[in-house]
Design a protein around this motif. Sequence first.
Motif, PDB file in Angstrom:
ATOM      1  N   LEU A 140       3.002   1.245  23.986  1.00  0.00           N
ATOM      2  CA  LEU A 140       2.251   1.878  24.949  1.00  0.00           C
ATOM      3  C   LEU A 140       1.412   2.766  24.418  1.00  0.00           C
ATOM      4  CD1 LEU A 140       2.308   3.020  27.714  1.00  0.00           C
ATOM      5  CD2 LEU A 140       4.046   4.861  27.084  1.00  0.00           C
ATOM      6  N   ALA A 141       1.644   3.371  23.172  1.00  0.00           N
ATOM      7  CA  ALA A 141       0.598   4.186  22.482  1.00  0.00           C
ATOM      8  C   ALA A 141      -0.778   3.247  22.244  1.00  0.00           C
ATOM      9  CB  ALA A 141       1.047   4.672  21.388  1.00  0.00           C
ATOM     10  N   GLN A 142      -0.450   2.088  21.722  1.00  0.00           N
ATOM     11  CA  GLN A 142      -1.512   1.009  21.393  1.00  0.00           C
ATOM     12  C   GLN A 142      -2.336   0.843  22.515  1.00  0.00           C
ATOM     13  OE1 GLN A 142      -0.777  -3.321  21.103  1.00  0.00           O
ATOM     14  NE2 GLN A 142      -1.355  -2.867  18.961  1.00  0.00           N
ATOM     15  N   ASN A 143      -1.795   0.516  23.800  1.00  0.00           N
ATOM     16  CA  ASN A 143      -2.406   0.317  25.143  1.00  0.00           C
ATOM     17  C   ASN A 143      -3.278   1.460  25.434  1.00  0.00           C
ATOM     18  OD1 ASN A 143      -1.166  -2.382  25.198  1.00  0.00           O
ATOM     19  ND2 ASN A 143       0.429  -1.506  26.584  1.00  0.00           N
ATOM     20  N   ALA A 144      -2.823   2.558  25.276  1.00  0.00           N
ATOM     21  CA  ALA A 144      -3.340   3.958  25.696  1.00  0.00           C
ATOM     22  C   ALA A 144      -4.718   4.080  24.880  1.00  0.00           C
ATOM     23  CB  ALA A 144      -2.772   4.917  25.787  1.00  0.00           C
ATOM     24  N   VAL A 145      -4.238   4.189  23.302  1.00  0.00           N
ATOM     25  CA  VAL A 145      -5.452   4.736  22.551  1.00  0.00           C
ATOM     26  C   VAL A 145      -6.539   3.600  22.376  1.00  0.00           C
ATOM     27  CG1 VAL A 145      -5.840   5.139  19.953  1.00  0.00           C
ATOM     28  CG2 VAL A 145      -3.641   5.995  21.119  1.00  0.00           C
ATOM     29  N   THR A 146      -6.306   2.242  22.378  1.00  0.00           N
ATOM     30  CA  THR A 146      -7.333   1.440  22.490  1.00  0.00           C
ATOM     31  C   THR A 146      -8.163   1.397  23.780  1.00  0.00           C
ATOM     32  OG1 THR A 146      -5.621  -0.335  23.276  1.00  0.00           O
ATOM     33  CG2 THR A 146      -5.988  -0.300  20.888  1.00  0.00           C
ATOM     34  N   ARG A 147      -7.757   1.872  24.683  1.00  0.00           N
ATOM     35  CA  ARG A 147      -8.529   2.039  25.862  1.00  0.00           C
ATOM     36  C   ARG A 147      -9.258   3.303  26.129  1.00  0.00           C
ATOM     37  NH1 ARG A 147      -9.820  -2.530  29.245  1.00  0.00           N
ATOM     38  NH2 ARG A 147      -8.228  -4.080  29.039  1.00  0.00           N
ATOM     39  N   ALA A 148      -8.367   4.339  25.988  1.00  0.00           N
ATOM     40  CA  ALA A 148      -9.105   5.682  26.123  1.00  0.00           C
ATOM     41  C   ALA A 148      -9.418   6.605  24.805  1.00  0.00           C
ATOM     42  CB  ALA A 148      -7.913   6.557  26.820  1.00  0.00           C
ATOM     43  N   GLY A 149      -8.845   5.981  23.742  1.00  0.00           N
ATOM     44  CA  GLY A 149      -9.061   6.821  22.615  1.00  0.00           C
ATOM     45  C   GLY A 149      -8.011   7.917  22.123  1.00  0.00           C
ATOM     46  N   LEU A 150      -7.859   8.332  20.880  1.00  0.00           N
ATOM     47  CA  LEU A 150      -6.981   8.942  20.462  1.00  0.00           C
ATOM     48  C   LEU A 150      -6.953  10.462  21.134  1.00  0.00           C
ATOM     49  CD1 LEU A 150      -4.552   9.719  18.502  1.00  0.00           C
ATOM     50  CD2 LEU A 150      -6.227  10.280  16.854  1.00  0.00           C
ATOM     51  N   GLU A 151      -8.034  11.274  21.322  1.00  0.00           N
ATOM     52  CA  GLU A 151      -8.025  12.415  21.508  1.00  0.00           C
ATOM     53  C   GLU A 151      -7.578  12.480  23.100  1.00  0.00           C
ATOM     54  OE1 GLU A 151     -11.660  15.003  22.912  1.00  0.00           O
ATOM     55  OE2 GLU A 151     -11.495  15.297  20.938  1.00  0.00           O
ATOM     56  N   GLU A 209       1.618  13.664  16.330  1.00  0.00           N
ATOM     57  CA  GLU A 209       2.694  13.089  15.941  1.00  0.00           C
ATOM     58  C   GLU A 209       3.675  12.237  17.172  1.00  0.00           C
ATOM     59  OE1 GLU A 209       5.196  16.125  14.532  1.00  0.00           O
ATOM     60  OE2 GLU A 209       4.241  16.154  12.646  1.00  0.00           O
ATOM     61  N   GLY A 210       3.409  12.620  18.360  1.00  0.00           N
ATOM     62  CA  GLY A 210       4.122  12.015  19.676  1.00  0.00           C
ATOM     63  C   GLY A 210       3.434  10.601  19.721  1.00  0.00           C
ATOM     64  N   VAL A 211       2.216  10.731  19.440  1.00  0.00           N
ATOM     65  CA  VAL A 211       1.453   9.113  19.777  1.00  0.00           C
ATOM     66  C   VAL A 211       2.004   8.111  18.719  1.00  0.00           C
ATOM     67  CG1 VAL A 211      -0.725   8.105  19.736  1.00  0.00           C
ATOM     68  CG2 VAL A 211      -0.745  10.354  20.770  1.00  0.00           C
ATOM     69  N   TYR A 212       1.814   8.741  17.510  1.00  0.00           N
ATOM     70  CA  TYR A 212       2.032   7.833  16.351  1.00  0.00           C
ATOM     71  C   TYR A 212       3.755   7.671  16.052  1.00  0.00           C
ATOM     72  CZ  TYR A 212      -2.739   8.209  15.147  1.00  0.00           C
ATOM     73  OH  TYR A 212      -4.121   8.209  15.019  1.00  0.00           O
ATOM     74  N   GLY A 213       4.513   8.689  16.538  1.00  0.00           N
ATOM     75  CA  GLY A 213       5.944   8.583  15.966  1.00  0.00           C
ATOM     76  C   GLY A 213       6.089   8.746  14.672  1.00  0.00           C
ATOM     77  N   THR A 214       5.299   9.432  13.974  1.00  0.00           N
ATOM     78  CA  THR A 214       5.145   9.582  12.563  1.00  0.00           C
ATOM     79  C   THR A 214       5.094  11.122  12.154  1.00  0.00           C
ATOM     80  OG1 THR A 214       4.373   7.636  12.264  1.00  0.00           O
ATOM     81  CG2 THR A 214       3.907   9.301  10.470  1.00  0.00           C
ATOM     82  N   GLU A 215       5.652  12.061  11.472  1.00  0.00           N
ATOM     83  CA  GLU A 215       5.392  13.160  11.028  1.00  0.00           C
ATOM     84  C   GLU A 215       4.374  13.365  10.286  1.00  0.00           C
ATOM     85  OE1 GLU A 215       7.983  16.990   8.823  1.00  0.00           O
ATOM     86  OE2 GLU A 215       8.972  14.834   9.013  1.00  0.00           O
ATOM     87  N   LEU A 216       3.514  14.183  10.653  1.00  0.00           N
ATOM     88  CA  LEU A 216       2.192  14.649  10.030  1.00  0.00           C
ATOM     89  C   LEU A 216       2.007  16.060   9.715  1.00  0.00           C
ATOM     90  CD1 LEU A 216      -0.239  12.562  12.433  1.00  0.00           C
ATOM     91  CD2 LEU A 216       0.783  11.991  10.216  1.00  0.00           C
ATOM     92  N   ALA A 217       2.729  16.981  10.182  1.00  0.00           N
ATOM     93  CA  ALA A 217       2.499  18.382   9.957  1.00  0.00           C
ATOM     94  C   ALA A 217       2.775  19.018   8.413  1.00  0.00           C
ATOM     95  CB  ALA A 217       3.711  19.232  10.645  1.00  0.00           C
TER      96      ALA A 217
END
Length: 459
Positions: free
Chosen positions: A41-52, A356-364
């Motif tokens: 789902l994140a891939q579909n959204a980011v590839t269309r709308a961009g990360l921001e 972090e919510g988009v990637y499912g990865t801790e970045l803080a």
Amino acid sequence: MTSTLSPAETDRAENGEEAVLTPATLQALADGFAADPRAVLAQNAVTRAGLEQVAVNHARQVSISTTVSHRLDDWTVANQKKSGRCWLFAALNLFRFETRKQLGVKTFEFSQNHAMFWDKLERVNYFLTDVIGTAGRPADDRLVTFLLAEVMGDGGQWNMAMNVFRKHGVVPKEAMPETESSSATAVMNRSLRTLLRRAARDLRDLVATGADEQALAAAREAVVADAYRILSIHLGTPPSSFDWQWRDDEGENHQVGRLTPQDFFRLYVSVPVDEYVCLVDDPRPEHPKGHPLTIEHLGNVIGGEPVLYLNTEVELMKKLAMDAIVAGEPVWFGCDVAQQMLRTDGLWAADLLDLEGVYGTELAMSKEDRVRYGESLMTHAMLLTGVDVVDGVPRRWRVENSWGDEHGDKGFFTMDDSWFNEYVFEVAVRRSALPEPLQAALAEPPLALPAWDPMGALA
């Protein structure tokens, strides 16, 4: 047979067999991604709308009001365009706050092109002096390679700007307007870098062959002359004097006559530049709070003031900035601008983008760790022109940027106070506003950080 591998390659060969990315490992990664519906789902959204657009915390975004209790700006923003002159723009924007009142006009700009011309030329001379001073070091020495890599960028610091203004003055924009190269500096800077790296080779060769000081000075002066020619071709020749006349907003004409840039600085800049000190929040505990810092080999004008910081708690920086704005004076500051920003909306907050919510990865990371591991440093300077105060505490800040009027509130941005804590590193305030112990601390010898330290980053 003798190994030809480097030590690092040998370590990998001996110890990294299990770390090889095998075809089976890569296939497992692809299968795991395809089986994760949130990732798809994140891939579909980011590839269309961009990360921001996907990562924006909508509830947080709409919670940030753009109104403030204390607002100073009633003017239009400037535009640095494709250049890194933000530190000069922010300083000149601070100057023009009072100059507009003195002239009786709402719209006025100093020439940012004039300031950049002299900064560039002075920085050429500063660099060449460093080249001669380090000529005894090998070409692959860390300091030498750093100086060669960083030469002739556009960025700078508060003390460097004041060095330029004290020596070369200021002029109104009409006396030295923008050019194609002042608004897009990449081509000019590339030519200057080539000139200076070639000069570094030649000066180092002269030192190696035993050239005397007179020969070195002549070679350096020839390069400065070449740089002046290049700068003049790109930016125009700075005026030694100009005819000054203006019409105020009441329609009255004022005819002064010919002034030098130094005259104009003395007559029309009322900001007492010698009273200012830069406070920084260096979060690393080995650099104690309440102590001055400086950066080796960072500067522009030979004989000018060094870059000097006083390391303080961010809460004190906020209080002094708030007090200055409430008293009627904007505040120059430096920050890590691109973090947690919605550029189109002109908003900053520490939790504005949920990466972090988009990637499912801790970045803080903490502010200290971001500085220590290269994730955060000063990248931009702007002007604080407003603050929203509730019960004596700042809640959000209004910021004059220098990116034109297309974003935010006609170029003015809103900063949530949480973002100040995490991503603001520097403010310039009056020395007299500091608590007495900190005023006294400014007289102490500064801790000198190496040229490549993150606190030496140029806004």
